[in-house]
Design an enzyme around this catalytic site. Structure first.
Site, PDB file in Angstrom:
ATOM      1  N   ASP A 114     -62.990  -0.469  20.576  1.00 33.53           N
ATOM      2  CA  ASP A 114     -63.651  -2.228  20.405  1.00 33.53           C
ATOM      3  C   ASP A 114     -65.398  -2.276  20.374  1.00 33.53           C
ATOM      4  OD1 ASP A 114     -61.295  -3.236  19.929  1.00 33.53           O
ATOM      5  OD2 ASP A 114     -60.977  -4.448  22.263  1.00 33.53           O
ATOM      6  N   ALA A 126     -68.406  -5.370  25.179  1.00 32.37           N
ATOM      7  CA  ALA A 126     -69.737  -5.367  25.464  1.00 32.37           C
ATOM      8  C   ALA A 126     -70.439  -4.757  26.738  1.00 32.37           C
ATOM      9  CB  ALA A 126     -69.583  -7.113  25.337  1.00 32.37           C
ATOM     10  N   LYS A 144     -65.503 -10.267  21.177  1.00 37.11           N
ATOM     11  CA  LYS A 144     -64.815 -10.278  19.980  1.00 37.11           C
ATOM     12  C   LYS A 144     -63.903 -11.228  19.763  1.00 37.11           C
ATOM     13  CE  LYS A 144     -61.365  -7.779  20.957  1.00 37.11           C
ATOM     14  NZ  LYS A 144     -59.907  -7.811  20.672  1.00 37.11           N
TER      15      LYS A 144
END
Length: 302
Positions: free
Chosen positions: A140, A108, A10
């Site tokens: 995130d 992630a 990101k």
């Protein structure tokens, strides 16, 4: 059987940071974008939990936990507990996202693990439940599930997709030494000591630039409130910014808490030209990446 899921890095087109709260966190207003750097996570049934790390030769794995502290293992255990399962898995992570680079590689991995185990175990967990589990793992992680372009609020964990008609190209300039997020936030607090810090918000003009696919307007509107404190900690990063603009990028921006630097380009051709110029200037760890890209998704199920 095994399942492999790919999840993207990101970036933050806008990262507005509010004042330190009583809970020890800063409220954020951020505009996330997923870019074409990926980690692949492969899961398979096993009697005990384990994590195995692989790199591509340019990723330093030394700072990635290979034990129970790894966020991917925590994600797997959280999913199993959510469904009341007494199961475990082998989690293999192939890193392509810079480690401690401000691009949420660990997040992630967690998102990819949630999706991979959900598929492997045929759990069919509703999206809203996966997002709640993700938010409990890190700010995130929900966006890594979602991908695309999205607004993040709260501490970044509350994500809402936004319209993005652009086809964006970035050059990612990595750095040999990571930059710890807590230290950057401490530097932010020191920088703003004795001053009022306004509640963060995302300007409407930024949404308009995305709707119009206007790279020059987007370049003017990029903002990261952590950039100045990060540069105070690592002033040598200023040379990367200077080289980026000299190479012809529309804009240069610190990625999250750094130290990766993002260069916005008009198209792939320009991005490749900027990348080549940076190589001439001695920058060896760079990537040309498109955006926005999909969030965590299955790439292999065998």
């Amino acid at each position: 059987m095994s399942t492999t899921v790919r999840a993207p890095a990101k970036i933050n087109l806008h990262l507005g940071v509010g004042p330190l709260g009583e809970d020890g966190f800063h409220p954020l207003a951020t505009l996330y974008q997923a870019v074409g750097l990926y980690d692949d996570v492969t899961v398979s049934d096993q009697l005990e939990w384990s994590v195995h790390l692989r790199g591509d030769g340019r990723i330093d794995l030394a700072e990635v936990p290979a034990d129970d502290d790894n966020i991917a293992l925590r994600a797997g255990r959280a999913l199993a507990a959510h469904h009341g399962l007494d199961r475990a898995a082998k989690v293999e992570i192939r890193k392509g996202i810079p480690v401690a680079g401000g691009m949420a590689g660990g997040s992630a991995d967690a998102a990819a693990t949630l999706v991979a185990l959900d598929r492997l175990w045929d759990l069919q967990t509703p999206d809203d439940e996966l997002l709640r589990l993700a938010a409990g793992l890190g700010s995130d992680v929900p966006f890594a599930l979602l991908g695309g372009t999205a607004v993040g609020s709260g501490h970044g964990e509350l994500v809402t997709p936004v319209a993005d008609n652009g086809s964006w190209w970035w050059v990612v300039v990595e750095n040999d030494a990571g930059l710890a997020t807590p230290g950057v936030y401490r530097a932010f607090d020191e920088l703003h000591a004795g001053r009022d810090v306004p509640a963060p918000e995302i300007p409407a003009a930024l949404h308009d630039a995305l709707l119009d696919g206007d790279v020059e307007r987007l370049a003017r509107l990029l903002r990261n409130d952590l950039q100045e404190p990060a540069l105070r900690l690592r002033p040598e990063l200023g040379a990367t910014f200077d080289d980026a603009l000299a190479a012809g990028a529309h804009a240069a921006l610190l990625s999250g808490s750094g130290p990766s630097v993002l260069l916005l380009c008009g198209d792939r051709h320009q991005a490749e030209a900027v990348d080549a110029e940076l190589a001439e200037r001695g920058h060896r760890r760079t990537s040309v990446v498109p955006a926005p890209v999909a969030g965590a998704h299955v790439v292999e199920y065998v």
